[in-house]
Design a protein around this motif. Structure first.
Motif, short mmCIF file in Angstrom:
data_model
loop_
_atom_site.label_atom_id
_atom_site.label_comp_id
_atom_site.label_asym_id
_atom_site.label_seq_id
_atom_site.Cartn_x
_atom_site.Cartn_y
_atom_site.Cartn_z
N PRO A 188 0.84 -1.21 0.00
CA PRO A 188 0.00 0.00 0.00
C PRO A 188 0.87 1.25 0.00
O PRO A 188 2.10 1.16 0.17
N LEU A 189 0.26 2.40 -0.18
CA LEU A 189 1.03 3.63 0.02
C LEU A 189 1.28 3.75 1.52
O LEU A 189 0.35 3.60 2.32
N ALA A 190 2.53 4.00 1.87
CA ALA A 190 2.86 4.12 3.29
C ALA A 190 2.19 5.36 3.86
O ALA A 190 2.05 6.37 3.17
N ARG A 191 1.79 5.28 5.14
CA ARG A 191 1.07 6.41 5.76
C ARG A 191 2.05 7.46 6.28
O ARG A 191 2.28 7.57 7.48
N HIS A 192 2.58 8.25 5.37
CA HIS A 192 3.51 9.32 5.77
C HIS A 192 2.81 10.36 6.64
O HIS A 192 3.43 11.01 7.46
N ASP A 193 1.49 10.47 6.46
CA ASP A 193 0.73 11.47 7.22
C ASP A 193 0.71 11.18 8.71
O ASP A 193 0.43 12.06 9.52
N LEU A 194 1.04 9.93 9.09
CA LEU A 194 0.98 9.59 10.52
C LEU A 194 2.26 9.92 11.27
O LEU A 194 2.33 9.77 12.49
N LEU A 195 3.29 10.31 10.52
CA LEU A 195 4.56 10.62 11.20
C LEU A 195 4.56 12.05 11.71
O LEU A 195 3.89 12.92 11.14
N ALA A 196 5.37 12.26 12.74
CA ALA A 196 5.54 13.63 13.24
C ALA A 196 6.24 14.46 12.15
O ALA A 196 6.85 13.90 11.24
N THR A 197 6.15 15.77 12.27
CA THR A 197 6.88 16.62 11.31
C THR A 197 8.29 16.84 11.85
O THR A 197 8.61 16.47 12.98
N GLY A 198 9.13 17.45 11.02
CA GLY A 198 10.45 17.84 11.49
C GLY A 198 11.56 16.85 11.15
O GLY A 198 12.69 17.01 11.61
N TYR A 199 11.27 15.81 10.38
CA TYR A 199 12.35 14.92 9.94
C TYR A 199 13.20 15.62 8.88
O TYR A 199 12.69 16.42 8.10
N ALA A 200 14.49 15.26 8.86
CA ALA A 200 15.36 15.82 7.82
C ALA A 200 14.97 15.28 6.46
O ALA A 200 15.06 15.96 5.45
N CYS A 201 14.55 14.01 6.44
CA CYS A 201 14.15 13.46 5.15
C CYS A 201 13.02 12.45 5.32
O CYS A 201 12.85 11.87 6.39
N GLY A 202 12.26 12.30 4.25
CA GLY A 202 11.24 11.25 4.21
C GLY A 202 11.87 9.96 3.72
O GLY A 202 13.06 9.92 3.41
#
Ligand code: B12
Ligand code: SF4
Length: 442
Positions: A117-131
């Motif tokens: 599936p498309l990974a749920r990037h929306d569930l991660l906190a913000t502020g990472y240097a990279c996705g």
């Protein structure tokens, strides 16, 4: 994020990434189900978290690389283990959990990548240097020290291109790590698909820059490099592993990739497309003798890589190297699960053929001191300015590796103190306790 993508409503999901810090779990609303993933080096923390939720009566499922490779150990500490890739089995696990009849073990095997599936990037906190995104799984090379072929199989599988483009679009960060172990594969049809992917990414005009892992054959196709650059590729991490032919043979690194190759020319070809090259090498092979650290630093400088990442040869569970070292009684740190915390590839956990514990650490220090000496850093950064590549990133990268040298030395000193002595003798549990308190008080 992928397992979350596989989880349908009415389940509500939140992701806790302890790389960002440890939450106060007692203040978190009680979940119906806890899923945990961990690398081997993180296993002990995973067990602490599992124990906390099990005490509350919440069922805990663990999956991922460590759970798959160390099934028995993990089974003792959680309610249910999912081995292999989750796509084919997770819906079943959820259904069983809903009805309170979780089985002790599920095996997902290898998935068809159409099912990812498309990974749920929306569930991660913000502020990472990279996705992060995955576009392929599996690696046919099956190097002795690596768990990828054992876990994801030798068959190289590629996700449908439209899925990858859509997932890229869903990533918030401008910089992305493509987590594939082998970005373009080896066979002509794999490389043709990689070109199609790069064309599609360029056409989608994502305005993202990304870095990836590749084998050195990435350098062999000019069109591939041009397309990768247009698609946003700004750097590749390449495992050179050993400066000697004997070392490569020992690691089972496919010799046709390396035989007769002019490494400097290959690295240059990649760099001409404005990509940085990080070269990875391993210290502690059976062929490695005193002086190997300097030899690796010189080889990496001669190849012209922008950064060098040197690691200790580490028998990771599930690998051919593990089987070999175990049968030869060469796994020095084997008080598991406690000792897993040293399985980061940044500590020498085995008995090396020609190098003592102190010896192998000295080789690592000498390798890094040599490659990250000030004159060498300045020469590399100047080369990047001259070639109009990412000079600032190169500068920051080189100085951060250099800055780590002091921290590494401190970590080695603590490690040796806790481990006991330099003769590779393993301490008993009681001796370890005494040593540890001696270290802490000093
Ligand atoms: C990307 C990556 C990293 C990134 C992580 C970045 C990030 N943002 O996530 C970075 C560079 C930080 C990294 C670092 C390290 N890494 Co790394 N890394 C990888 C890599 C290439 C991909 C991992 C990935 O994202 N896979 C994609 C996801 C979708 O796959 P997955 O995690 O396997 O999940 C699937 C299944 O396992 C399952 N699953 C997973 N978890 C769970 C949980 C539940 C509950 C369920 C049901 C299912 C399930 O479902 C998923 C879908 O099928 C893997 C190789 C690989 N192919 O896995 C190595 C790998 C995981 N890394 C490895 C190692 C050794 C390390 C380091 C220790 C080495 C080092 N010094 O650099 C460090 C450790 C860092 C730490 N914090 O301790 C080893 C781990 C071996 C082991 N036994 O632990 C691997 C396997 C590579 C190898 N050479 O063998 N790594
Ligand atoms: S080290 Fe790289 S090339 Fe070798 S098996 Fe692992 S992923 Fe494949």
């Amino acid at each position: 994020m992928v397992v979350a993508g596989l989880t349908p409503p009415p389940w509500e999901i939140s992701i806790v990434d302890e790389n960002l810090g440890t939450p106060d779990y007692s203040a978190v609303p009680r979940p119906d189900l806890v899923g945990i993933t961990a690398f081997t080096s993180q296993a002990n923390r995973a067990y602490e978290v599992a124990a906390h939720f099990r005490r509350l009566g919440v069922p805990v499922v663990m999956g991922g690389i460590h759970a798959t490779m160390c099934l028995d150990e993990v089974m003792e500490r959680v309610d249910s283990v999912v081995t292999g890739e989750a796509e084919g089995i997770w819906p079943q696990v959820l259904e069983d959990a809903r009805h309170g009849r979780l089985r002790r073990r599920y095996d997902g095997g290898l998935a068809e990548l159409n099912d990812v599936p498309l990974a749920r990037h929306d569930l991660l906190a913000t502020g990472y240097a990279c996705g992060a995104i995955q576009t392929t799984r599996g690696c046919p090379l099956n190097c002795t020290f690596c768990s990828v072929t054992a876990f994801n199989g030798a068959r190289y599988r590629q996700r449908p291109i439209p899925d990858v483009v859509r997932e890229f679009q869903a990533i918030r960060e401008k910089l992305v790590l493509v987590v594939d172990d082998n970005l373009v594969g080896l066979r002509p049809e794999h490389i043709a698909r990689a070109k199609d992917l790069f064309r599609a990414l360029a056409q989608a005009n994502l305005r993202k820059e990304w870095v990836a892992q590749a084998t050195i054959n990435f350098a062999d196709d000019e069109e591939l490099l041009t397309l990768a650059e247009k698609a946003g590729c700004r750097g590749v991490f390449i495992g050179f592993e050993s400066p000697s032919r004997e070392g490569l043979a020992e690691l089972g690194k496919k010799s046709s990739l390396f035989r007769g190759r002019d490494f400097r020319a290959s690295v240059r070809r990649i760099q001409r497309h404005h990509m940085l090259v990080v070269g990875s090498f391993i210290i502690g092979l059976d062929v490695d003798e005193p002086g190997i650290g300097k030899r690796i630093a010189e080889a990496a400088s001669q190849y012209g890589v922008d950064n060098l990442n040197a690691l200790f040869l580490t028998p990771l569970p599930g690998t051919r190297l593990w089987d070999q070292m175990k049968s030869q009684d060469r796994i020095a740190l084997d008080a598991f699960p406690e000792d897993w915390r040293y399985y980061t590839l940044t500590f020498p956990v085995a008995r090396y053929k020609h190098l003592s514990l102190d010896g192998v650490i000295q080789e690592m220090i000498s390798c890094n001191r040599n490659f990250y000496s000030m004159p060498r850093i300045l020469r590399r950064v100047w080369g990047n300015v001259w070639q109009r590549r990412k000079a600032l990133i190169s500068l920051v990268g080189n100085f951060s590796y250099r800055g780590n040298l002091r921290l590494d030395c401190r970590a080695y000193a603590d490690f040796k103190c806790q481990r006991g002595d330099s003769t590779m003798r393993i301490l008993t549990g009681a001796e370890k306790g005494v040593r540890l308190s001696a270290c802490q008080s000093s």
